[in-house]
Design a protein around this motif. Structure first.
Motif, PDB file in Angstrom:
ATOM      1  N   GLN A 160      -0.164  14.997  -9.535  1.00  9.44           N
ATOM      2  CA  GLN A 160       0.232  14.432 -10.827  1.00  9.44           C
ATOM      3  C   GLN A 160      -0.673  15.032 -11.903  1.00  9.44           C
ATOM      4  OE1 GLN A 160       2.840  12.615 -10.962  1.00  9.44           O
ATOM      5  NE2 GLN A 160       3.078  12.471  -8.731  1.00  9.44           N
ATOM      6  N   LEU A 161      -0.055  15.622 -12.903  1.00 13.29           N
ATOM      7  CA  LEU A 161      -0.815  16.344 -13.925  1.00 13.29           C
ATOM      8  C   LEU A 161      -1.443  15.411 -14.971  1.00 13.29           C
ATOM      9  CD1 LEU A 161       1.660  19.316 -14.502  1.00 13.29           C
ATOM     10  CD2 LEU A 161      -0.401  19.254 -13.094  1.00 13.29           C
ATOM     11  N   ASP A 162      -0.851  14.243 -15.193  1.00 11.71           N
ATOM     12  CA  ASP A 162      -1.312  13.393 -16.298  1.00 11.71           C
ATOM     13  C   ASP A 162      -2.396  12.400 -15.894  1.00 11.71           C
ATOM     14  OD1 ASP A 162       2.088  13.236 -17.560  1.00 11.71           O
ATOM     15  OD2 ASP A 162       0.495  14.685 -17.937  1.00 11.71           O
ATOM     16  N   ASN A 163      -2.323  11.796 -14.632  1.00 13.10           N
ATOM     17  CA  ASN A 163      -3.182  10.671 -14.268  1.00 13.10           C
ATOM     18  C   ASN A 163      -4.032  10.933 -13.037  1.00 13.10           C
ATOM     19  OD1 ASN A 163      -2.016   9.159 -16.371  1.00 13.10           O
ATOM     20  ND2 ASN A 163      -0.292   8.612 -15.059  1.00 13.10           N
ATOM     21  N   TYR A 164      -4.286  12.200 -12.622  1.00  8.45           N
ATOM     22  CA  TYR A 164      -5.002  12.436 -11.374  1.00  8.45           C
ATOM     23  C   TYR A 164      -6.458  12.002 -11.472  1.00  8.45           C
ATOM     24  CZ  TYR A 164      -7.467  16.508 -13.224  1.00  8.45           C
ATOM     25  OH  TYR A 164      -8.287  17.339 -13.912  1.00  8.45           O
ATOM     26  N   LEU A 165      -7.075  12.058 -12.657  1.00 10.26           N
ATOM     27  CA  LEU A 165      -8.472  11.636 -12.776  1.00 10.26           C
ATOM     28  C   LEU A 165      -8.627  10.132 -12.540  1.00 10.26           C
ATOM     29  CD1 LEU A 165      -9.595  13.766 -15.861  1.00 10.26           C
ATOM     30  CD2 LEU A 165     -10.179  14.126 -13.455  1.00 10.26           C
ATOM     31  N   ARG A 166      -7.682   9.372 -13.156  1.00 11.51           N
ATOM     32  CA  ARG A 166      -7.743   7.924 -12.984  1.00 11.51           C
ATOM     33  C   ARG A 166      -7.579   7.533 -11.524  1.00 11.51           C
ATOM     34  NH1 ARG A 166      -3.827   4.375 -12.650  1.00 11.51           N
ATOM     35  NH2 ARG A 166      -2.266   5.906 -13.316  1.00 11.51           N
ATOM     36  N   ARG A 167      -6.634   8.162 -10.836  1.00 13.83           N
ATOM     37  CA  ARG A 167      -6.407   7.812  -9.436  1.00 13.83           C
ATOM     38  C   ARG A 167      -7.574   8.253  -8.559  1.00 13.83           C
ATOM     39  NH1 ARG A 167      -0.573   9.205  -7.390  1.00 13.83           N
ATOM     40  NH2 ARG A 167      -1.414   7.934  -5.705  1.00 13.83           N
ATOM     41  N   ASP A 168      -8.223   9.372  -8.892  1.00 13.71           N
ATOM     42  CA  ASP A 168      -9.365   9.815  -8.120  1.00 13.71           C
ATOM     43  C   ASP A 168     -10.514   8.822  -8.213  1.00 13.71           C
ATOM     44  OD1 ASP A 168     -11.516  12.747  -8.084  1.00 13.71           O
ATOM     45  OD2 ASP A 168     -10.788  11.451  -6.468  1.00 13.71           O
ATOM     46  N   ILE A 169     -10.692   8.279  -9.424  1.00 14.36           N
ATOM     47  CA  ILE A 169     -11.747   7.274  -9.605  1.00 14.36           C
ATOM     48  C   ILE A 169     -11.440   6.040  -8.772  1.00 14.36           C
ATOM     49  CG2 ILE A 169     -12.799   5.721 -11.305  1.00 14.36           C
ATOM     50  CD1 ILE A 169     -12.398   8.006 -13.365  1.00 14.36           C
ATOM     51  N   GLU A 170     -10.183   5.639  -8.763  1.00 15.87           N
ATOM     52  CA  GLU A 170      -9.802   4.467  -7.968  1.00 15.87           C
ATOM     53  C   GLU A 170     -10.041   4.720  -6.478  1.00 15.87           C
ATOM     54  OE1 GLU A 170      -6.230   2.920 -10.949  1.00 15.87           O
ATOM     55  OE2 GLU A 170      -5.785   3.772  -8.995  1.00 15.87           O
ATOM     56  N   LEU A 171      -9.739   5.904  -6.002  1.00 12.45           N
ATOM     57  CA  LEU A 171      -9.971   6.222  -4.596  1.00 12.45           C
ATOM     58  C   LEU A 171     -11.449   6.220  -4.267  1.00 12.45           C
ATOM     59  CD1 LEU A 171      -7.339   9.071  -4.046  1.00 12.45           C
ATOM     60  CD2 LEU A 171      -7.294   6.759  -3.112  1.00 12.45           C
ATOM     61  N   LEU A 172     -12.265   6.724  -5.169  1.00 12.68           N
ATOM     62  CA  LEU A 172     -13.709   6.702  -4.938  1.00 12.68           C
ATOM     63  C   LEU A 172     -14.222   5.273  -4.840  1.00 12.68           C
ATOM     64  CD1 LEU A 172     -14.878   9.599  -7.300  1.00 12.68           C
ATOM     65  CD2 LEU A 172     -14.789   9.596  -4.801  1.00 12.68           C
ATOM     66  N   ILE A 173     -13.676   4.405  -5.699  1.00  9.29           N
ATOM     67  CA  ILE A 173     -14.080   2.994  -5.644  1.00  9.29           C
ATOM     68  C   ILE A 173     -13.679   2.387  -4.306  1.00  9.29           C
ATOM     69  CG2 ILE A 173     -13.692   0.725  -6.685  1.00  9.29           C
ATOM     70  CD1 ILE A 173     -13.384   2.212  -9.385  1.00  9.29           C
ATOM     71  N   LEU A 174     -12.444   2.695  -3.855  1.00  8.12           N
ATOM     72  CA  LEU A 174     -11.989   2.174  -2.573  1.00  8.12           C
ATOM     73  C   LEU A 174     -12.853   2.711  -1.431  1.00  8.12           C
ATOM     74  CD1 LEU A 174      -8.122   2.428  -3.012  1.00  8.12           C
ATOM     75  CD2 LEU A 174      -9.511   0.352  -3.014  1.00  8.12           C
ATOM     76  N   GLU A 175     -13.215   3.996  -1.496  1.00  5.50           N
ATOM     77  CA  GLU A 175     -14.052   4.573  -0.454  1.00  5.50           C
ATOM     78  C   GLU A 175     -15.420   3.909  -0.424  1.00  5.50           C
ATOM     79  OE1 GLU A 175     -14.559   8.737  -0.837  1.00  5.50           O
ATOM     80  OE2 GLU A 175     -15.603   8.961   1.088  1.00  5.50           O
ATOM     81  N   LYS A 176     -15.949   3.610  -1.618  1.00  4.47           N
ATOM     82  CA  LYS A 176     -17.234   2.920  -1.686  1.00  4.47           C
ATOM     83  C   LYS A 176     -17.153   1.543  -1.040  1.00  4.47           C
ATOM     84  CE  LYS A 176     -20.760   1.377  -4.976  1.00  4.47           C
ATOM     85  NZ  LYS A 176     -21.144   1.255  -6.410  1.00  4.47           N
ATOM     86  N   HIS A 177     -16.071   0.819  -1.346  1.00  2.00           N
ATOM     87  CA  HIS A 177     -15.880  -0.510  -0.742  1.00  2.00           C
ATOM     88  C   HIS A 177     -15.772  -0.397   0.780  1.00  2.00           C
ATOM     89  CE1 HIS A 177     -14.150  -2.228  -4.762  1.00  2.00           C
ATOM     90  NE2 HIS A 177     -15.477  -2.003  -4.807  1.00  2.00           N
ATOM     91  N   ARG A 178     -15.018   0.650   1.249  1.00  6.97           N
ATOM     92  CA  ARG A 178     -14.866   0.808   2.677  1.00  6.97           C
ATOM     93  C   ARG A 178     -16.201   1.119   3.335  1.00  6.97           C
ATOM     94  NH1 ARG A 178     -14.899   4.806   5.803  1.00  6.97           N
ATOM     95  NH2 ARG A 178     -14.932   6.263   4.053  1.00  6.97           N
TER      96      ARG A 178
END
Length: 473
Positions: free
Chosen positions: A425-443
């Motif tokens: 996704q060209l428009d929102n990939y940064l936002r989703r990457d941040i969310e994944l990093l947060i999820l990885e941190k929680h995991r």
């Protein structure tokens, strides 16, 4: 003479006299009578021997042999030998090639019972001297020179007849065939003739017969050449006549073809004139019609161009509006899909967290139960049973950690797959990457918490070499 060592001397080419002798020999062969020896292919002799008694007789068609009978076949065999003589001081060499087909009779076999196994060889060895003596007698009689005029066929027939009669008197059925070849040596020095011949009349007779034969052959060859030449002239004459006829026919065909060609050309010229007149009129009408069509096409093209430009402007405006609306719709759909994907991921993480908590509780229950069993087993069993139980606990622990590791790897794979899809996704990939990093941190925090709880609850089962980080497993 030894028949195996004597071979006739072959002259390089036959003289006229030799050819004449061969011709009259062939004529005599056709007139000679045929000797029928009466061979029997199935002839056999039976020896009946019982004690001191012995009897021999011919085997008949209906005969049944007994144990005291012994049967010997009397086959038809072939016997070949050559005999040679030289006449007139080696001027003439005559070779007699004899072929004898023979079969012993019952009477001959009864007279020679001891030779039955090799009866054919016995006949040859016994009758060889008689046969060769008969042949030599006939060859020595050729010295008188009568055979030069009469040929060798009568001599061959006499030899065959004498051999047949001689062997028949010996109780041997036979058919003899005799072939005699004559070879004359060349006389290069006429002065030596007196020393080579005791009688000049034989030599003169040979020369006269040779001359006559040569003259006859020359006449025959000349006649054949004349016949061939006449046939060649006749063929040439027929070919000339045929060629003249073909040439006359060809001239007639050419004249007729020229006349037909002239008429076709005249007819073509008339048709071309008519065609030219018609084509000229049609061309004028076609030019006038094309000019009218071009003028009408230009008017229609100008009017059509104006209409097309107006419609093109309307279509461009409409397409621009539709493109903007479509882009807005795509952005809204993309935003909604991303929101739904995030919610779906959040639900998945919640489910995984709940499943880990339930498994943790169940594992704690199993571990407590196993500890109770270990305590009871420690009281009742020996040291080896306690060791087995501890190994079992350790295996349970390792299996639990392996399951956790598998779940962690599966989550990482899902995480990377989702990250890869998100990066498209060209428009929102940064936002989703941040969310994944947060999820990885929680995991990671959750995994560390699980490890810490296990170490706190089972400190005695931890091995000194146990890895401190779950990623080392």
């Amino acid at each position: 003479m030894d028949s195996n060592k004597l071979t006739p001397e072959k002259a390089p080419s036959k003289s006229p006299l030799e050819q004449w002798l061969a011709e009259i020999s062939a004529e005599s062969d056709s007139l000679s009578q045929t000797w029928d020896p009466g061979f029997d292919g199935g002839r056999q002799i039976v020896i009946a021997k019982l004690g001191p008694f012995q009897k021999s007789f011919q085997r008949l068609p209906g005969f049944t042999p007994r144990f005291y009978h012994r049967t010997y076949p009397l086959p038809v065999d072939e016997w070949r030998f050559n005999s040679q003589t030289k006449l007139y001081g080696d001027f003439c060499t005559i070779d007699a090639m004899i072929t004898i087909r023979f079969q012993p009779t019952i009477k001959y076999a009864q007279a020679n019972l001891e030779a039955l196994p090799t009866i054919s060889q016995h006949v040859k060895s016994r009758c060889e001297g008689l046969v060769k003596d008969t042949v030599d007698q006939e060859l020595h009689q050729l010295a008188n020179g009568d055979w030069v005029e009469q040929g060798l066929s009568p001599v061959e027939r006499r030899i065959e007849m004498h051999i047949n009669e001689t062997l028949t008197l010996q109780n041997v059925q036979c058919r003899a065939l005799c072939e005699m070849l004559t070879t004359f040596s060349e006389i290069r020095d006429p002065n030596k003739l007196d020393s080579r011949f005791a009688h000049d009349d034989i030599y003169l007779k040979i020369l006269r017969k040779n001359f006559e034969t040569q003259e006859h052959q020359n006449k025959e060859r000349l006649r054949q050449e004349l016949v061939l030449e006449q046939q060649r002239l006749d063929r040439q004459q027929r070919l000339i006549e045929k060629y003249n006829q073909e040439q006359a026919l060809h001239r007639l065909e050419q004249e007729q073809a020229a006349f037909n060609l002239k008429r076709r050309l005249e007819e073509q010229e008339r048709q071309l004139n008519e065609q030219f007149t018609i084509e000229e009129r049609v061309h004028r009408e076609q030019v006038y019609h094309e000019q009218n069509l071009k003028r009408m096409e230009q008017e229609v093209a100008a009017k059509t161009q104006q209409e097309i430009q107006a419609k093109q402007m309307e279509i461009d405006e409409q397409l621009q509006q539709e493109r903007l609306a479509h882009q807005q719709h795509l952005k809204e759909a993309q935003l909604a899909a991303e929101i739904a994907e995030f919610e779906k991921n959040q639900v998945a993480w919640n489910d995984i967290h709940e499943r880990l908590r339930v498994e943790k509780i169940e594992q704690e229950k199993r571990l407590k139960q196993l500890e109770n069993e270990a305590k009871l087993a420690l009281l009742d069993t020996a040291q080896n049973e306690e060791q087995k139980l501890q190994e079992r606990l350790l295996m349970e622990k390792l299996m639990h950690e392996a399951r956790l590791k598998d779940m962690e790897l599966e989550m990482q794979i899902q995480e990377h797959e989702k990250r890869f899809a998100a990066t498209q996704q060209l428009d929102n990939y940064l936002r989703r990457d941040i969310e994944l990093l947060i999820l990885e941190k929680h995991r990671g925090e959750l995994v560390q918490e699980v490890k810490k709880n296990k170490q706190d609850e089972f400190p005695a089962l931890a091995s000194p070499s146990e890895p401190k980080n779950s990623r080392d497993l």
